[in-house]
Design a protein around this motif. Structure first.
Motif, PDB file in Angstrom:
ATOM      1  N   ASN A 140      -5.718  65.240   9.396  1.00 22.52           N
ATOM      2  CA  ASN A 140      -6.518  64.533  10.392  1.00 22.52           C
ATOM      3  C   ASN A 140      -7.098  63.221   9.885  1.00 22.52           C
ATOM      4  N   GLY A 141      -6.422  62.620   8.923  1.00 20.73           N
ATOM      5  CA  GLY A 141      -6.837  61.324   8.425  1.00 20.73           C
ATOM      6  C   GLY A 141      -7.938  61.375   7.391  1.00 20.73           C
ATOM      7  N   GLY A 142      -8.396  62.547   7.014  1.00 17.73           N
ATOM      8  CA  GLY A 142      -9.471  62.649   6.039  1.00 17.73           C
ATOM      9  C   GLY A 142      -9.062  62.195   4.657  1.00 17.73           C
ATOM     10  N   THR A 143      -7.796  62.298   4.334  1.00 13.16           N
ATOM     11  CA  THR A 143      -7.315  61.902   3.022  1.00 13.16           C
ATOM     12  C   THR A 143      -6.671  60.537   3.031  1.00 13.16           C
ATOM     13  N   SER A 144      -5.990  60.184   4.113  1.00 10.44           N
ATOM     14  CA  SER A 144      -5.288  58.908   4.147  1.00 10.44           C
ATOM     15  C   SER A 144      -5.068  58.445   5.580  1.00 10.44           C
ATOM     16  N   GLN A 145      -5.091  57.126   5.744  1.00 12.73           N
ATOM     17  CA  GLN A 145      -4.843  56.497   7.036  1.00 12.73           C
ATOM     18  C   GLN A 145      -4.042  55.226   6.791  1.00 12.73           C
ATOM     19  N   LEU A 146      -3.349  54.761   7.831  1.00 12.92           N
ATOM     20  CA  LEU A 146      -2.524  53.560   7.719  1.00 12.92           C
ATOM     21  C   LEU A 146      -2.972  52.520   8.740  1.00 12.92           C
ATOM     22  N   PHE A 147      -2.904  51.256   8.331  1.00  8.36           N
ATOM     23  CA  PHE A 147      -3.373  50.135   9.143  1.00  8.36           C
ATOM     24  C   PHE A 147      -2.402  48.966   9.037  1.00  8.36           C
ATOM     25  N   ILE A 148      -2.390  48.139  10.074  1.00  5.09           N
ATOM     26  CA  ILE A 148      -1.736  46.835  10.007  1.00  5.09           C
ATOM     27  C   ILE A 148      -2.853  45.818   9.850  1.00  5.09           C
ATOM     28  N   ASP A 149      -2.753  44.991   8.827  1.00  8.84           N
ATOM     29  CA  ASP A 149      -3.780  44.003   8.489  1.00  8.84           C
ATOM     30  C   ASP A 149      -3.344  42.630   9.008  1.00  8.84           C
ATOM     31  N   PHE A 150      -4.074  42.128  10.000  1.00  6.36           N
ATOM     32  CA  PHE A 150      -3.758  40.819  10.568  1.00  6.36           C
ATOM     33  C   PHE A 150      -4.591  39.694   9.946  1.00  6.36           C
ATOM     34  N   THR A 151      -5.499  40.045   9.026  1.00  4.61           N
ATOM     35  CA  THR A 151      -6.379  39.042   8.417  1.00  4.61           C
ATOM     36  C   THR A 151      -6.396  39.228   6.896  1.00  4.61           C
ATOM     37  N   PRO A 152      -5.259  39.032   6.225  1.00  4.14           N
ATOM     38  CA  PRO A 152      -5.188  39.279   4.778  1.00  4.14           C
ATOM     39  C   PRO A 152      -5.884  38.190   3.964  1.00  4.14           C
ATOM     40  N   SER A 153      -5.963  38.427   2.680  1.00  3.90           N
ATOM     41  CA  SER A 153      -6.442  37.395   1.759  1.00  3.90           C
ATOM     42  C   SER A 153      -5.326  36.358   1.603  1.00  3.90           C
ATOM     43  N   PRO A 154      -5.611  35.233   0.952  1.00  5.09           N
ATOM     44  CA  PRO A 154      -4.551  34.243   0.714  1.00  5.09           C
ATOM     45  C   PRO A 154      -3.366  34.811  -0.091  1.00  5.09           C
ATOM     46  N   LYS A 155      -3.582  35.891  -0.824  1.00  7.43           N
ATOM     47  CA  LYS A 155      -2.496  36.498  -1.600  1.00  7.43           C
ATOM     48  C   LYS A 155      -1.674  37.480  -0.772  1.00  7.43           C
ATOM     49  N   GLY A 156      -2.166  37.841   0.412  1.00  4.27           N
ATOM     50  CA  GLY A 156      -1.478  38.810   1.255  1.00  4.27           C
ATOM     51  C   GLY A 156      -0.630  38.151   2.312  1.00  4.27           C
ATOM     52  N   LYS A 157      -0.083  38.991   3.194  1.00  4.35           N
ATOM     53  CA  LYS A 157       0.758  38.516   4.295  1.00  4.35           C
ATOM     54  C   LYS A 157       0.240  39.093   5.605  1.00  4.35           C
ATOM     55  N   LYS A 158       0.114  38.237   6.605  1.00  9.10           N
ATOM     56  CA  LYS A 158      -0.329  38.687   7.918  1.00  9.10           C
ATOM     57  C   LYS A 158       0.630  39.754   8.429  1.00  9.10           C
ATOM     58  N   GLY A 159       0.075  40.901   8.847  1.00  8.35           N
ATOM     59  CA  GLY A 159       0.897  42.011   9.321  1.00  8.35           C
ATOM     60  C   GLY A 159       1.236  43.022   8.242  1.00  8.35           C
ATOM     61  N   GLN A 160       0.670  42.851   7.061  1.00  8.55           N
ATOM     62  CA  GLN A 160       0.950  43.801   5.971  1.00  8.55           C
ATOM     63  C   GLN A 160       0.396  45.186   6.304  1.00  8.55           C
ATOM     64  N   ILE A 161       1.017  46.201   5.700  1.00  3.51           N
ATOM     65  CA  ILE A 161       0.605  47.585   5.928  1.00  3.51           C
ATOM     66  C   ILE A 161      -0.321  48.015   4.802  1.00  3.51           C
ATOM     67  N   VAL A 162      -1.495  48.521   5.199  1.00  2.00           N
ATOM     68  CA  VAL A 162      -2.512  48.961   4.241  1.00  2.00           C
ATOM     69  C   VAL A 162      -2.674  50.468   4.355  1.00  2.00           C
ATOM     70  N   ARG A 163      -2.690  51.124   3.195  1.00  2.00           N
ATOM     71  CA  ARG A 163      -2.905  52.566   3.143  1.00  2.00           C
ATOM     72  C   ARG A 163      -4.264  52.843   2.525  1.00  2.00           C
ATOM     73  N   TYR A 164      -5.096  53.583   3.275  1.00  2.00           N
ATOM     74  CA  TYR A 164      -6.360  54.067   2.725  1.00  2.00           C
ATOM     75  C   TYR A 164      -6.099  55.433   2.117  1.00  2.00           C
ATOM     76  N   LEU A 165      -6.629  55.658   0.934  1.00  2.00           N
ATOM     77  CA  LEU A 165      -6.523  56.961   0.275  1.00  2.00           C
ATOM     78  C   LEU A 165      -7.907  57.367  -0.198  1.00  2.00           C
ATOM     79  N   HIS A 166      -8.259  58.596   0.089  1.00  2.00           N
ATOM     80  CA  HIS A 166      -9.544  59.145  -0.345  1.00  2.00           C
ATOM     81  C   HIS A 166      -9.360  59.917  -1.646  1.00  2.00           C
ATOM     82  N   ASP A 167     -10.264  59.697  -2.573  1.00  2.00           N
ATOM     83  CA  ASP A 167     -10.346  60.441  -3.832  1.00  2.00           C
ATOM     84  C   ASP A 167      -9.099  60.321  -4.692  1.00  2.00           C
ATOM     85  N   PRO A 168      -8.943  59.232  -5.416  1.00  2.00           N
ATOM     86  CA  PRO A 168      -9.901  58.128  -5.532  1.00  2.00           C
ATOM     87  C   PRO A 168      -9.787  57.188  -4.344  1.00  2.00           C
ATOM     88  N   ASP A 169     -10.931  56.731  -3.868  1.00  2.00           N
ATOM     89  CA  ASP A 169     -10.955  55.865  -2.701  1.00  2.00           C
ATOM     90  C   ASP A 169     -10.331  54.512  -3.022  1.00  2.00           C
TER      91      ASP A 169
END
Length: 193
Positions: A140-169
């Protein structure tokens, strides 16, 4: 055949050889695509919505405890760089409902003490951040979730896929685009199944 159709065809082939084949088949025949109104609302909220995600949603409008014809289904459709965590596809309506999730739930990651948990390709400024939450992992997303990032840093790419992972966060970029993300899962032969 577009990328979403190719992805679903290969996903079905992967399920065919698994213990979950009957469940997948039942889900696939019961499911339907997102309504034109929901897709239009999603495109309005996220003008840079990848065509491949819109195409996928037009075929299957979510698999996360999704009600199709009075029956609820929870079927894994996606993966990540962590094969032991299969993921659900959220519906277009769920994606719209979660527009402020990053600012509401994970804002503390942008504080100086937590900055090391953010990939350098992710903006270090929470103000103005624009992410589309499209998937939750098997618990249910408690450990990991996926996102599309439309506002990256200058080192990233617009539309990149970001994975959140819990423990270690941590928030890590796992693909440069949604197209690349789907291709990576296909190249890994749907190792989450």
């Amino acid at each position: 055949m577009n990328l979403a159709e190719e992805y679903l065809a290969q996903l079905e082939a992967a399920y065919r050889g698994s213990d979950e084949w009957e469940e997948w088949l039942h889900f696939y025949h019961a499911s339907h695509g997102a309504s034109a109104e929901d897709l239009a609302a999603l495109r309005s909220a996220y003008p840079d919505l990848p065509d491949s995600l819109a195409d996928l949603l037009s075929l299957v409008d979510g698999s996360y405890f999704r009600d199709y014809g009075g029956e609820k289904f929870a079927v894994y459709m996606l993966g990540s760089d962590i094969p032991e965590y299969p993921y659900y596809l959220l519906s277009a309506a769920e994606m719209l409902a979660d527009q402020t999730m990053i600012a509401d739930t994970y804002d503390f990651f942008w504080e100086p003490d937590f900055r090391d948990a953010l990939d350098e390709r992710i903006s270090d400024t929470l103000s103005g951040i624009r992410w589309l939450h499209f998937s939750d992992c098997m618990n249910n997303g408690g450990t990991s979730q996926l996102f599309i990032d439309f506002t990256p840093s200058p080192k990233g790419k617009k539309g990149q896929i970001v994975r959140y992972l819990h423990d270690p966060d941590e928030f890590a970029v796992i693909a440069d685009s949604f197209d690349d993300y789907l291709r990576d899962i296909m190249a890994a032969r749907f190792d989450f199944i």
